[in-house]
Scaffold this motif. Structure first.
Motif, PDB file in Angstrom:
ATOM      1  N   PHE A 127      61.359  37.426  52.570  1.00 53.03           N
ATOM      2  CA  PHE A 127      61.033  38.509  51.652  1.00 53.03           C
ATOM      3  C   PHE A 127      61.962  38.356  50.459  1.00 53.03           C
ATOM      4  N   ARG A 128      61.422  37.829  49.391  1.00 49.41           N
ATOM      5  CA  ARG A 128      62.260  37.280  48.331  1.00 49.41           C
ATOM      6  C   ARG A 128      63.039  38.311  47.530  1.00 49.41           C
ATOM      7  N   SER A 129      62.563  39.536  47.527  1.00 48.02           N
ATOM      8  CA  SER A 129      63.295  40.531  46.735  1.00 48.02           C
ATOM      9  C   SER A 129      64.412  41.177  47.546  1.00 48.02           C
ATOM     10  N   MET A 130      64.539  40.765  48.787  1.00 48.37           N
ATOM     11  CA  MET A 130      65.506  41.458  49.643  1.00 48.37           C
ATOM     12  C   MET A 130      66.755  40.616  49.880  1.00 48.37           C
ATOM     13  N   THR A 131      67.764  41.288  50.402  1.00 48.82           N
ATOM     14  CA  THR A 131      68.991  40.592  50.765  1.00 48.82           C
ATOM     15  C   THR A 131      68.798  39.903  52.119  1.00 48.82           C
ATOM     16  N   ARG A 166      58.240  46.962  51.282  1.00 49.10           N
ATOM     17  CA  ARG A 166      58.699  45.872  50.420  1.00 49.10           C
ATOM     18  C   ARG A 166      58.363  44.519  51.036  1.00 49.10           C
ATOM     19  N   ALA A 167      58.443  44.437  52.357  1.00 46.11           N
ATOM     20  CA  ALA A 167      58.099  43.179  53.030  1.00 46.11           C
ATOM     21  C   ALA A 167      56.650  42.816  52.745  1.00 46.11           C
ATOM     22  N   HIS A 184      71.540  47.739  49.656  1.00 50.76           N
ATOM     23  CA  HIS A 184      71.199  47.080  48.416  1.00 50.76           C
ATOM     24  C   HIS A 184      69.941  47.716  47.851  1.00 50.76           C
ATOM     25  N   GLN A 185      69.819  47.656  46.556  1.00 54.18           N
ATOM     26  CA  GLN A 185      68.583  48.049  45.881  1.00 54.18           C
ATOM     27  C   GLN A 185      68.147  49.457  46.248  1.00 54.18           C
ATOM     28  N   ARG A 228      54.929  43.633  50.113  1.00 52.64           N
ATOM     29  CA  ARG A 228      54.839  43.165  48.727  1.00 52.64           C
ATOM     30  C   ARG A 228      55.282  41.705  48.623  1.00 52.64           C
ATOM     31  N   ASP A 229      56.330  41.354  49.370  1.00 54.60           N
ATOM     32  CA  ASP A 229      56.872  39.997  49.262  1.00 54.60           C
ATOM     33  C   ASP A 229      56.063  38.966  50.037  1.00 54.60           C
ATOM     34  N   GLY A 230      55.314  39.378  51.027  1.00 55.44           N
ATOM     35  CA  GLY A 230      54.514  38.422  51.789  1.00 55.44           C
ATOM     36  C   GLY A 230      53.860  39.081  52.986  1.00 55.44           C
ATOM     37  N   ALA A 251      54.038  37.083  56.501  1.00 54.37           N
ATOM     38  CA  ALA A 251      55.351  37.161  57.144  1.00 54.37           C
ATOM     39  C   ALA A 251      55.621  38.582  57.624  1.00 54.37           C
TER      40      ALA A 251
END
Ligand SMILES: Nc1ncnc2c1ncn2[C@@H]1O[C@H](COP(=O)(O)OP(=O)(O)O)[C@@H](O)[C@H]1O
Ligand SMILES: [Mg+2]
Lengths: 253, 363
Positions: A90-94, B201-202, B360-361, B204-206, B209
């Motif tokens: 998950f590219r936007s995450m840490t 968010r996961a 984070h974020q 959104r990212d893929g 996965a």
């Protein structure tokens, strides 16, 4: 009974036959490798087992129960976790957040539970974070937990993927080319890590590689695919001496 | 010194921002308070959009329609059924959220482009849909809402800090919007830093996965739509109360665009972004048309054209600038500047301590 049992599996993409009547099984506690040249159907096999693709025929059983009737998101609850050939973090995450998503199936905080966090939800969250940190410790990335994954080198990203998969406490780990695309120096480290995952965490491993050298020292059992068909299986020694394998696989390399 | 450097500055910042908004009505006029209520109301709607677009990676060009539904729910319940306006706010949110949830189901089957078109169509038909059931919505005439009186206790407390002046209805609307914005921003922040937010968010990212790790992709996407609409519904309800009048023209297609532009300008996938977005969305049309008409050197015919088209022009130009120079919006720009400064101050080599990192974020 085998932990994973694949019977007569066939997959077609239009005219391409990606898998053609493939059968094999993985016993609990084993490390099994599926090898074969590029395009042999190895990734497709993983994608069927994890319900990304629907097979044209055949069956997949985990612990005697079919997995073909369940949704992709239910696969992990059966104890089956995977990594991806080209890294699907998950590219936007840490780093830590990625591993926490690996924990998703083992926690159950809902929208309502998180919206106004109850003490229970907060406790579950801090336990999840603790577990995630333990997994990161195990793969040697605890110091990089707060870093965004997108900025990490490829080899490190692959380790994060491993950690994410381990966070779900799998019984069976599917690894798609764990040594693919990483430097020569790092390959030894990956092999050592996989050995520790197998022995210390008691996880059964099914891995895909086209780097034959990598799997030989690691696996108990090797299945060879070529053009979607199983052309051989056996111990690493048997496979290395098998003329059909040498012809189809080593000959081509 | 080290402790100071490592202290999360955002908590101090949050306190400052909250204090600023809490004290605002004591330094600006009553009418200006109402304008700032508009800022906060837009911020709520944009937060809803941010959950959907920023965190979950879906798209909506129709959030103005959800605001309309929320506003009319409140207007009809108050005007026709004499319900207390405060009760109608959560009802408006829940009803809109439910509608959003059910619209989220067919949305699952649409590609981003078609989802954009479908939600845009929703925004387009909304004004005419509102006009239809005239008995209920009063058609083009719209519905008038009386300005609510502030609760006496609050009014008295307020007069203590405001030189003996009691709270006006406009100031009360501001504080109502402020309290609800605070609550809903806090809720969004909670969601995002816990399991459900990570799942969004996961996705959104893929999606593949995310599903592989047990995230029910369809379920979460539908819930995100519902939640997003809930925010817009609450914002719409407050919008109706704050303007005291709802009509089909209150919710033109451009409103949906303004919200999306505000979300992008403020910064997607950030908690502070929607507040910045709300400020832009509210003030930009006003400021930009004033700015142009204040420029005496521009011939009046030209400035008249600009005043009409002004906001749209400014929006377009700003959007392009943001996409080129600050793809993460204003908040992203500030954050990256801050990080660079912090890394300078800390110097290299302090990483890798193996400590539990902070969230984070989350701001
Ligand atoms: N989603 C897909 N659509 C069409 N063809 C596919 C798809 N996935 C794999 N294939 C085809 O199936 C065959 C096997 O691919 P793959 O399983 O990726 O091989 P390997 O992992 O062994 O390199 C290839 O011919 C590939 O082009
Ligand atoms: Mg492959």
């Amino acid at each position: 009974m085998a932990l994973l049992d694949v019977r007569d599996l066939s997959v077609r993409f239009g005219g391409v036959i990606a898998l053609d009547g493939v059968s094999f099984s993985v016993e609990a506690g084993q490390v099994v490798a599926v090898i074969g040249p590029n395009g042999a159907g190895k990734t497709t096999l993983f994608n069927v087992v994890t319900r990304v693709y629907r097979p044209a025929g055949g069956s997949v059983h985990l612990d005697g129960q079919s997995v073909l009737g369940i949704s992709p998101h239910q696969v992990i609850k059966r104890g089956l976790a995977r990594t991806f050939q080209n890294v699907a973090l998950f590219r936007s995450m840490t780093v830590l957040e990625n591993v926490l998503v690996g924990n998703h199936s083992r926690t159950h905080t809902t929208f309502l539970g998180a919206a106004v966090p109850t003490p229970g939800a907060s406790r579950m969250e801090s336990e999840a974070r603790k577990r995630a940190m333990e997994v990161l410790e195990f793969v040697g990335l605890a110091g990089r937990a707060a870093e965004p994954v997108a900025s990490l080198p490829f080899g490190t990203q692959k380790k994060v993927e491993l950690a994410r998969a381990l966070a779900s406490k799998p019984r069976l780990l599917l690894l798609d080319e764990p040594a693919g695309g990483i430097s020569h120096e790092e390959v030894g480290g990956v092999a050592a890590l996989l050995r520790r995952i197998h022995s210390e965490l008691d996880v059964t491993v099914l891995l895909v590689e086209h780097n034959m050298g990598f799997v030989m020292g690691l696996s108990d059992h090797v299945v060879v695919l070529d053009f979607g068909r199983k052309i051989a299986e056996g111990t690493p020694d048997q496979i290395q001496r098998n003329p059909a394998v040498i012809e189809a696989y080593l000959g081509a390399a | 010194m080290t402790a100071l450097r490592n202290a999360p500055p955002r908590y101090a910042l949050v306190v400052l921002v909250v204090l600023f908004f809490a004290g605002l009505p004591t330094v600006v006029t009553s009418f200006q308070s109402l304008e700032w209520a508009g800022v906060l109301i837009f911020a709520i709607a944009i937060m809803g959009l941010n959950v959907l677009v920023g965190y979950n990676g879906q798209i909506s060009l129709g959030h103005g329609a959800f605001m309309a539904l929320g506003a009319y729910t409140t207007a009809i319940l108050v005007h026709r059924y004499q319900l207390n306006y405060l009760v109608t706010i959560p009802i408006a949110g829940l009803l809109t959220g439910l509608v959003g949830f059910f619209l989220g189901i067919p949305a699952l089957r649409l590609s981003p482009l078609y989802l954009a078109l479908a939600t845009f169509a929703l925004a387009v038909v909304t004004p005419s849909l509102i006009k239809r059931p005239e008995g209920l919505t009063n058609g083009v005439q719209g519905i008038q809402l009386l300005p609510p009186d502030p609760p006496p206790l609050l009014s008295d407390v307020f007069s203590l800090v405001n030189g003996g002046q009691p709270m006006t209805s406009e100031q009360w609307l501001y504080y109502l919007s402020f309290a609800i914005a605070l609550l809903l921003f806090w809720v969004a922040w909670n969601l995002i830093r816990h399991r459900p937010g990570r799942a969004l968010r996961a996705i959104r990212d893929g999606e593949v996965a995310a599903a592989a790790f047990g995230v029910n992709v369809a379920g979460y996407k539908t819930l995100a739509f519902g939640l997003s609409a809930f925010y817009a519904g609450v914002a719409g309800s407050l919008y109706g109360l704050a303007t005291g009048f709802v009509s089909p023209d209150t919710f033109p297609v451009s409103l949906s665009f303004q919200l999306l532009v505000g979300a992008v300008i403020g910064g997607l996938a950030s908690i502070a972004g929607p507040l910045v977005g709300g400020i832009f969305t509210y003030w930009l049309p006003i400021v930009s048309s004033q700015f142009v008409s204040d420029q005496t050197w521009i011939p009046s015919q030209i400035s008249a054209v600009f005043v009409n088209a002004g906001p749209a022009v400014t929006y377009g130009a700003l959007l392009i600038l943001i996409m080129i120079f600050a793809p993460n919006g204003v908040v992203g720009l500030i954050l990256s500047g801050y990080r660079r400064l912090r890394d300078r101050l800390r110097g290299a080599g302090e990483r890798g301590t193996g400590q539990m990192p902070p969230d984070h974020q989350t701001i």
